[in-house]
Design an enzyme around this catalytic site. Structure first.
Site, PDB file in Angstrom:
ATOM      1  N   LYS A  64       4.496   8.270  -2.777  1.00  0.00           N
ATOM      2  CA  LYS A  64       4.300   7.689  -1.443  1.00  0.00           C
ATOM      3  C   LYS A  64       5.029   8.523  -0.393  1.00  0.00           C
ATOM      4  O   LYS A  64       4.536   8.710   0.717  1.00  0.00           O
ATOM      5  CB  LYS A  64       4.803   6.240  -1.402  1.00  0.00           C
TER       6      LYS A  64
ATOM      7  N   LYS B  98     -13.794   5.188 -15.080  1.00  0.00           N
ATOM      8  CA  LYS B  98     -13.873   3.739 -15.028  1.00  0.00           C
ATOM      9  C   LYS B  98     -14.177   3.243 -13.615  1.00  0.00           C
ATOM     10  O   LYS B  98     -14.061   3.986 -12.643  1.00  0.00           O
ATOM     11  CB  LYS B  98     -12.600   3.110 -15.574  1.00  0.00           C
TER      12      LYS B  98
ATOM     13  N   LYS C 299     -12.130   0.776  -7.058  1.00  0.00           N
ATOM     14  CA  LYS C 299     -12.422   0.692  -5.634  1.00  0.00           C
ATOM     15  C   LYS C 299     -12.418   2.097  -5.011  1.00  0.00           C
ATOM     16  O   LYS C 299     -13.335   2.474  -4.288  1.00  0.00           O
ATOM     17  CB  LYS C 299     -11.349  -0.184  -4.970  1.00  0.00           C
TER      18      LYS C 299
END
Ligand code: TRP
Length: 328
Positions: free
Chosen positions: A111, A194, A197
């Site tokens: 981050k 897979k 989103k």
């Protein structure tokens, strides 16, 4: 009854991958454990300081979980920011969490790289807030994905450290209850990997039937096998995996035989797959639509959940204050 806690990231709508991963596990756990499921809205401030319409967002997530069958009579379902007791424990844990170890956490480093202009203290102490979320209920199990393993290790370390520093055997060390064994990996429609989103390959539980049909018809295929009993390339295997998840065994076997005899027509397979997905998601979608419009019901669910969570958290805080040495 053993206590289970899990936090739900307040991002986006739920897709089939979420359903067959986390949610199905939550449904099982709520039958056997004293479950606390909450929406981690404080955590989202570490990356989104101005969350916009957070109430509407939280309601949407709540509606989807309720529509999937999370039962507020069984599990306490609440919003993190409704339980302020967590913050007091967060403070105590932060006093015994060290800069070096927090800086070494992979997701913090990531981050810090992706939002260099906002490397805030909340981001650094994400693991202590997560630890407070869990141990405030003295949970013994935390259902999480593999990506949370480092946070789970930190959490156990903080619980252990509290016990050591204050010379008590107070907090249990919560075990990660990995979905992996029980979860069905749902593939995407884009030929590899897979459903997710961020991958942009997802079928959402709230998608209407036409959207689902369009998405499925666009799924990646190939020109079909030319040799009987050929192995299936990944894109094709993925479609069969989806059939296995949502269709009957007869349907699966029918298309599998067609594939093995080189008589497969992917258009037919996709049409059937789309209808079976629609049949699976439609009842959930209808419930979502029903619940979303019933804000009174949702607010009552959240209020009841918060009350149960606060009761459990307040007990812990009372005892923790005593252990540290604050007078009652
Ligand atoms: N960190 C978790 C995630 O990103 C969300 C979360 C916050 C959580 N607090 C938690 C999960 C407590 C389990 C227990 O998915």
């Amino acid at each position: 009854m053993e206590i289970v806690v899990s936090g739900i990231r307040p991002t986006g709508n739920l897709h089939l991958g979420n359903y067959f991963g986390a949610i199905r596990n939550f449904l099982r756990l709520q039958e056997e454990y004293n479950c606390f499921f909450f929406i981690a809205d404080w955590h989202s401030l570490t990356t989104h300081p101005k969350p916009g319409d957070i109430t509407a967002n939280v309601r949407k997530i709540l509606a989807e979980y309720l529509a999937c069958g999370i039962d507020p009579e069984k599990a306490a379902i609440y919003v993190q920011s409704d339980v302020k007791e967590v913050l007091e424990l967060y403070l105590y844990l932060n006093m015994n969490a060290y800069l070096g170890e927090l800086e070494r956490v992979t997701s913090f480093k990531e981050k810090a790289r992706t939002q260099p202009d906002n490397v805030n203290a909340g981001l650094l102490t994400y693991p202590t807030l997560m630890a407070a979320d869990v141990i405030v209920h003295k949970a013994v199990k935390v259902p999480v994905g593999k990506d949370q393993e480092q946070n789970m290790e930190m959490l156990r370390k903080f619980a252990r450290r509290f016990n050591t520093i204050y010379g008590v055997d107070y907090f249990p060390e919560p075990a990660s209850y990995s979905f992996a064994g029980e979860a069905t990996k749902v593939p995407g429609l884009d030929g590899s990997g897979k459903m997710g989103k961020s991958e942009g390959n997802a079928i959402y539980l709230a998608d209407d039937p036409d959207t689902i049909r369009k998405k499925v018809m666009k799924a990646v295929t190939d020109s079909g096998p030319t040799v009987p009993d050929s192995p299936k390339p990944e894109a094709i295997e993925n479609l069969f995996t989806l059939l296995k998840i949502v269709s009957s065994a007869d349907t699966y076997n029918y298309f599998n035989d067609r594939y093995n005899t080189c008589a497969i027509r992917y258009g037919d397979l996709k049409k059937q797959l789309a209808e079976d997905i629609v049949a699976f998601t439609s009842p959930i979608r209808e419930k979502i639509l029903g619940v979303v419009s019933d804000t009174v019901y949702m607010d009552r669910v959240a209020a009841t959940g918060a009350e149960r969570a606060r009761e459990s958290a307040a007990r812990t805080i009372r005892e923790v204050r005593e252990i540290i040495g604050f007078r009652g």
